[in-house]
Design a protein around this motif. Sequence first.
Motif: not given
Length: 215
Positions: A26-31, A33-35, A37
């Motif tokens: 969960p902590k690295s999910f947003s990172m 997702l940005q990668e 994109e």
Amino acid sequence: MGQKRNPLGFRLGTTQSHHSFWFAKPKSFSMGLQEDEKRRNCIKNYVKKKKRISSGFEGIAYMGIQKRRDLIQVRIYIGFPNFLIEGRTRGVEELQMNVQKEFHRRLNIAITRIEKPYGQPNILAEYIALQLKNRVSFRKAMKKAIELTEQTGTKGIQVQIAGRIDGKEIARVEWIREGRVPLQTIHAKIDHCSHTIRTIYGVLGIKIWIFVNQE
């Protein structure tokens, strides 16, 4: 009041599937997702730089990304033969090296050709954007796009353009629909995209909904 919802996210798990397949904490999910994109934007920018003037537009329908422990698999779905198809090995290897330098991870890029490119909303939006840049009337561009889509056997299409259309001082929204576009039916497979185009009058927004079939 009508609640606006993205038609693709609304149908996940029924008629639509994710374009990215990977697992993360969960902590690295947003990172992650940005990668994804950034990786997609990097590939699009590279194609824009290398494309021929006569080709008109990129012709990329969408990109699928699959991550493994030591490898990232990217599959590019292309509608028209551009430099990636014509110089297949050299073009893909050059693109692969370029993206690897940017993200410092092993990458494998594969190209898939789509049989009916004008059935894809992203390619259709690029076509309309190109027509508007060439000072073609927006109604003529929309009607021509609908004609091209009808040849692919779709059940319905809706095209919407918003902004300072034809350089008018007051921004407005214009749309046209042909056939059925059941946005509230979850089992209806609808492809959707939103595209931004910069013109000399300002920014225009293009939205396209294509009703493919119903399960």
